[in-house]
Scaffold this active site. Structure first.
Site, PDB file in Angstrom:
ATOM      1  N   ASP A  99      -5.466  -3.916  -3.303  1.00 24.54           N
ATOM      2  CA  ASP A  99      -5.490  -2.473  -3.564  1.00 24.54           C
ATOM      3  C   ASP A  99      -4.088  -1.934  -3.815  1.00 24.54           C
ATOM      4  O   ASP A  99      -3.881  -1.072  -4.673  1.00 24.54           O
ATOM      5  CB  ASP A  99      -6.171  -1.721  -2.430  1.00 24.54           C
ATOM      6  CG  ASP A  99      -5.441  -1.828  -1.095  1.00 24.54           C
ATOM      7  OD1 ASP A  99      -4.783  -2.861  -0.852  1.00 24.54           O
ATOM      8  OD2 ASP A  99      -5.533  -0.889  -0.286  1.00 24.54           O
TER       9      ASP A  99
ATOM     10  N   GLU B  33       0.835  -1.211   0.000  1.00 23.29           N
ATOM     11  CA  GLU B  33       0.000   0.000   0.000  1.00 23.29           C
ATOM     12  C   GLU B  33       0.863   1.252   0.000  1.00 23.29           C
ATOM     13  O   GLU B  33       0.691   2.152  -0.819  1.00 23.29           O
ATOM     14  CB  GLU B  33      -0.911  -0.004   1.222  1.00 23.29           C
ATOM     15  CG  GLU B  33      -1.658   1.303   1.440  1.00 23.29           C
ATOM     16  CD  GLU B  33      -2.067   1.499   2.885  1.00 23.29           C
ATOM     17  OE1 GLU B  33      -1.393   2.246   3.612  1.00 23.29           O
ATOM     18  OE2 GLU B  33      -3.072   0.880   3.292  1.00 23.29           O
TER      19      GLU B  33
END
Length: 353
Positions: free
Chosen positions: A138, A82
């Protein structure tokens, strides 16, 4: 501790933004009019404002190690996909190719899996190694998005090709067919069971997915995008119709808060507003905008989280990061001081992308 912030002059902000956009459009029209040009101009960005530049300088100083490792100061100084993805996107936004290169090279050397074009989630400084090889989808999505943008902007084929590889791996390994839907799962392991599939709505990074569809075609990504949009519309819980951090899908139209996690619109789900604002999904962010506006209309701080089942609210306000996302979504003031916390500061930066 909740960050304090001062309000900026909204009119000044709006005028500056309009001037930057006008300058960008003028530049693009001038390039298009040049005789003999047969290829589309490479992406250009408006010059960052002094505030954006000072924020980037502070973020880079506090959270980016010289070798290109983004440091999560609120989590034992670990690094993860991330953070690396955010660093890449922000370096691209700042126009710093050298910084982008350092972040990209550290990410490939330390987090890239060898069995597929995805990234392990966690790297620990004590071990000097990746300690969790499970991916975070993500992070992979934003890495692929940033690499594609940088490859085009700086005419770097290796980044363009790596972006294509990561997109293909996400499509192959992180999208499953269940309940007559294409489900974008949060990671390779731990989210798919016979009784249901656990998803994270904040992993639907709309501007990145739109870029994926542009690069690979709607035949590849269109169904994933449409089903993710529909699932988010079904993820409206409680009297404010808010999404929560984690949901459980048990049927085509059967969506509920994940039973093994707090049913909160909180630190994860706040990014639903971030990506929705960036990806022009106003219909998907409308309940969040309505709830936040109701808080402001009552002249009270927006709480950091709300339990979508019980209605209980946090007794402390949004961080500077959350306040920046609210500012982006509602068109209100942004915090003028960068948080000293990695996650909040990164949200502040991303709200201005």
């Amino acid at each position: 501790m909740v960050d304090d912030y001062r309000r900026i002059d909204r009119r000044t902000f709006a005028i500056g933004l309009m001037a930057a956009l006008a300058a960008c459009n003028k530049s693009q029209k001038s390039e298009a009019a040049m005789p003999g040009m047969h290829t589309a101009p490479r992406p250009t960005l408006p010059a960052p404002s002094p505030v954006a530049t000072s924020f980037w300088n502070a973020w880079r100083t506090h959270f980016l190690a010289p070798e290109g490792r983004v440091v999560d100061t609120g989590n034992g100084d670990i690094s993860h996909s991330e953070g690396q993805s955010y660093g890449l996107l922000l370096a691209y936004q700042a126009g710093e190719r050298d910084t982008f290169t350092r972040i990209a090279e550290w990410t490939e050397a330390n987090l890239a899996r060898r069995d597929m074009a995805l990234y392990g989630w966690r790297w620990e400084p004590a071990a000097r190694a990746m300690t969790d090889t499970n991916n975070a989808t993500d992070g992979d999505i934003v890495i692929a998005w940033a690499l594609a943008l940088a490859g085009e902007r700086w005419n770097e084929p290796r980044w363009t090709e790596r972006a294509r590889e990561v997109r293909a791996a996400i499509r192959k390994h992180c999208v499953i067919t269940r309940y007559n839907r294409q489900l974008l799962i949060p990671g390779l392991q731990g989210f798919v069971e016979d009784a249901g599939v656990t998803l994270n709505p904040s992993y639907f990074v709309w501007p990145a997915l739109d870029q994926f569809a542009k690069a690979d075609g709607m035949a590849t990504w269109g169904r994933v995008i449409r089903d993710s949009e529909d699932l988010l519309r079904l993820s409206r819980f409680g009297r404010h119709d808010l999404p929560c951090d984690w949901i459980r899908v048990t049927g085509t139209r059967s969506v509920a808060p994940a039973p093994d996690k707090p049913p909160r619109f909180g630190y994860d789900a706040i990014r639903v507003a971030l990506w929705g604002a960036q990806g022009n999904r106003t219909d998907l962010t409308a309940p969040v905008a309505s709830y936040w506006r109701s808080c402001l209309a009552q002249h009270r701080p927006i709480p950091a989280w709300i339990d979508v089942v019980s209605g209980q609210e946090a007794d402390y306000a949004l961080s500077n990061g959350g306040a920046a996302i609210a500012g982006r979504l509602l068109g209100t003031a942004y915090p003028t001081q960068l948080s000293n916390d990695y996650f909040a500061a990164s949200q502040q930066m991303l709200a201005q992308v």
